[in-house]
Design an enzyme around this catalytic site. Structure first.
Site, PDB file in Angstrom:
ATOM      1  CB  CYS A   1      -0.918   0.017   1.223  1.00 43.85           C
ATOM      2  SG  CYS A   1      -2.018  -1.416   1.324  1.00 43.85           S
TER       3      CYS A   1
ATOM      4  N   GLY B   1      -1.084   0.949  -4.915  1.00 46.87           N
ATOM      5  CA  GLY B   1      -2.383   0.374  -4.598  1.00 46.87           C
ATOM      6  C   GLY B   1      -3.473   1.025  -5.411  1.00 46.87           C
TER       7      GLY B   1
ATOM      8  CG  ASN C   1       3.184  -0.491   2.711  1.00 46.46           C
ATOM      9  OD1 ASN C   1       2.647  -1.472   2.215  1.00 46.46           O
ATOM     10  ND2 ASN C   1       4.379  -0.064   2.346  1.00 46.46           N
ATOM     11  N   GLY C   2       1.958  -2.973   4.819  1.00 42.70           N
ATOM     12  CA  GLY C   2       2.647  -4.156   5.298  1.00 42.70           C
ATOM     13  C   GLY C   2       1.666  -5.243   5.685  1.00 42.70           C
TER      14      GLY C   2
ATOM     15  CE1 TYR D   1       5.098  -5.174 -11.228  1.00 45.20           C
ATOM     16  CE2 TYR D   1       4.303  -4.893  -8.989  1.00 45.20           C
ATOM     17  CZ  TYR D   1       4.050  -4.964 -10.345  1.00 45.20           C
ATOM     18  OH  TYR D   1       2.779  -4.813 -10.819  1.00 45.20           O
TER      19      TYR D   1
END
Length: 507
Positions: free
Chosen positions: A2, A28, A101-102, A258
């Protein structure tokens, strides 16, 4: 995976938060949310969709206040639902909102503990809500009507003691300011910066990637170190503290492969330069393994492989060509929930330029191969466009193991390289030859940008989980909850209220 952002400024931050989320949209595309605070009142807007679709003029006008946080969501569990769009809110103590995020690795254990000992109810399946309630409980345990920075940092220390996994977090504490913190391994990225506001007053931003900071005219101050927290109060005073007793710098290497934008700098490492080095090292490997190669042209699969492919072609002294045109209105196929949706989107997203393929031996370069859906479709497109031979190169090693830290690689059965040789994968994707990056070369390509980082989280490649708490039973539970079949369960959604009913369970 995210994107998160938090801003404290001298004027309304709604537009700045919107702009930052737009810059972070690649992290996201499932949902977006912003919450701001003005004179003790919170203003929240969140829903499924891209940033541009979630926030209209009427929403932006209501998001008043000179500090706030935002989030773009990429789903890794269950079905896409507006009920799990962030930021999340809890009213006690003080009124706290959180964006994360995670992925926590002890979510079930902590959720049960929250109910039994902390008497807190968890309303969704999101580990972010669990993390929020742990922080809220620890802040409440300080017993202060008005917390100071010591109380806030003490609460973060307690969070580190209770939760495990990957987490980069921004938090808004109503009436007090914005907090950011990072897990003791530093798996997920988070960085903060400053700019000069009106009347010489400093304004601050916390974000997932440096590109969000620089794009909005902020100057980078630093990445948060593993276990470190930063707090900016409503008057613009900034303080930092190391809140973890034990740290081990182990950032996720897949950010460089990526996820991150190439113009970002993460943990002092230029993503662009790291990808150039990946291409150079992959070319050296091709020279060793395919010394008598007959490659006529190198073609990247846009966009993330472009940097590595260009350097690879240069090192091999082979022509580089753009063979695919990308429809930029189609989302990133790797992060789309569901195999059928990913497969359908490949041909909608990419269109070949036939002249670059006809009669040529083509080397297609991608950043990685996960499920094999995208590369199999693209190889077929290259053949249909007249390629004589189609070789395939991955700038990353073979993805063989599930990811537990927030990337949608949960099920071993969905990873094309799991339990297969390179030749077997090559046959399955329909290529004439396949070559993967060596893991040591990938690590070296990233580490060259910051030699002080001696370990990266490479668990999807080597099965070594840096948090040390992952066993086969955990991976089996993860696969059951996060596989494509789990994501494709039917849900009935109330769009206005953001609630969901799981029809599969009859609830």
């Amino acid at each position: 995976m995210c994107g998160i952002v938090g801003i404290v400024a001298g004027s309304n931050v709604n537009q700045a938060l919107y702009d930052a989320l737009t810059v972070l949209q690649h992290r996201g595309q499932d949902a977006a949310g912003i919450v701001t605070c003005q004179e003790g009142r919170l203003f929240l807007r969140k829903d499924n969709g891209m940033v541009r679709d979630v926030f209209h003029t009427r929403h932006m006008m209501r998001l008043a206040g000179h500090y706030g946080i935002g989030h773009v969501r990429y789903p890794t569990a269950g079905s896409s639902s507006s009920a799990e769009a962030q930021p999340f809110y809890v009213n006690s103590p003080y009124g706290i909102t959180l964006a994360h995020n995670g992925n926590l690795t002890n979510t079930a254990e902590i959720a049960d503990e929250l109910f039994r000992t902390d008497l807190r109810h968890i309303n969704t399946d999101s580990d972010s809500e669990v993390l929020l309630n742990v922080l809220a409980h620890e802040l409440q345990a300080q017993g202060k009507l008005s917390p100071n920075e010591d109380d806030i940092f003490s609460a973060v220390s307690a969070v580190h003691r209770r939760v495990r996994g990957a987490y980069a977090v921004v938090v808004m504490i109503t009436g007090y300011g914005i907090l950011g913190f990072r897990d003791p391994h530093g798996i997920r990225p988070i960085i903060y910066g400053e700019r000069d506001g009106a009347h010489g007053k400093k304004e601050y931003m916390i974000a997932s990637e440096s590109v969000a900071i620089t794009a909005l005219g902020f100057r980078i101050i630093a990445d948060l170190l593993p276990g470190e927290a930063v707090f900016i109060d409503v008057d613009g005073r900034l303080s930092t503290r190391q809140c973890a007793s034990r740290i081990e710098y182990s950032p996720c290497i897949f950010e460089h492969v990526y996820f991150a934008r190439p113009d970002s700098i993460i943990d002092g490492i230029s993503v662009y330069k790291a990808r150039m080095r990946m291409g150079d090292r992959l070319a050296q490997q091709i020279k060793r393994q395919w010394a008598a190669h007959d490659i006529d042209v190198v073609i990247p699969i846009p966009d993330t492989s472009r940097t590595a492919a260009l350097q690879l072609a240069y090192t091999l002294n082979v022509k580089y060509r753009e063979g695919f045109m990308k429809n930029r209105y189609i989302g990133r196929t790797f992060i789309m929930p569901g195999q059928s949706q990913r497969k359908k989107s490949v041909r909608q997203k990419l269109n070949p330029i036939d002249l670059e393929f006809q009669g040529k031996n083509v080397l297609l370069v991608d950043d990685s191969i996960v499920r094999g859906t995208t590369c199999r479709e693209i190889i077929q497109m290259a053949r249909e466009s007249g390629a004589a031979k189609v070789y395939f190169a991955s700038a990353a090693p073979a993805v063989k193991y599930p990811n537990v830290y927030g990337i949608d690689m949960p099920a071993k059965s969905e990873l094309i390289a799991y339990g297969r040789t390179v030749d077997e994968v090559c046959h399955l994707i329909g290529a004439d030859g396949l070559i993967y990056q060596d893991l040591g070369d990938l690590i070296a390509a990233a580490q060259e940008g910051n030699p002080e980082i001696t370990r990266f989280d490479c668990s999807v490649f080597d099965g070594r989980y840096v948090t040390g708490d992952i066993d086969e039973a955990y991976l089996n539970r993860l696969q059951a909850s996060r596989s494509d079949s789990a994501k494709n369960r039917p849900v009935l959604a109330d769009v206005d209220e953001g609630t969901t009913v799981d029809l599969h369970n009859g609830n």
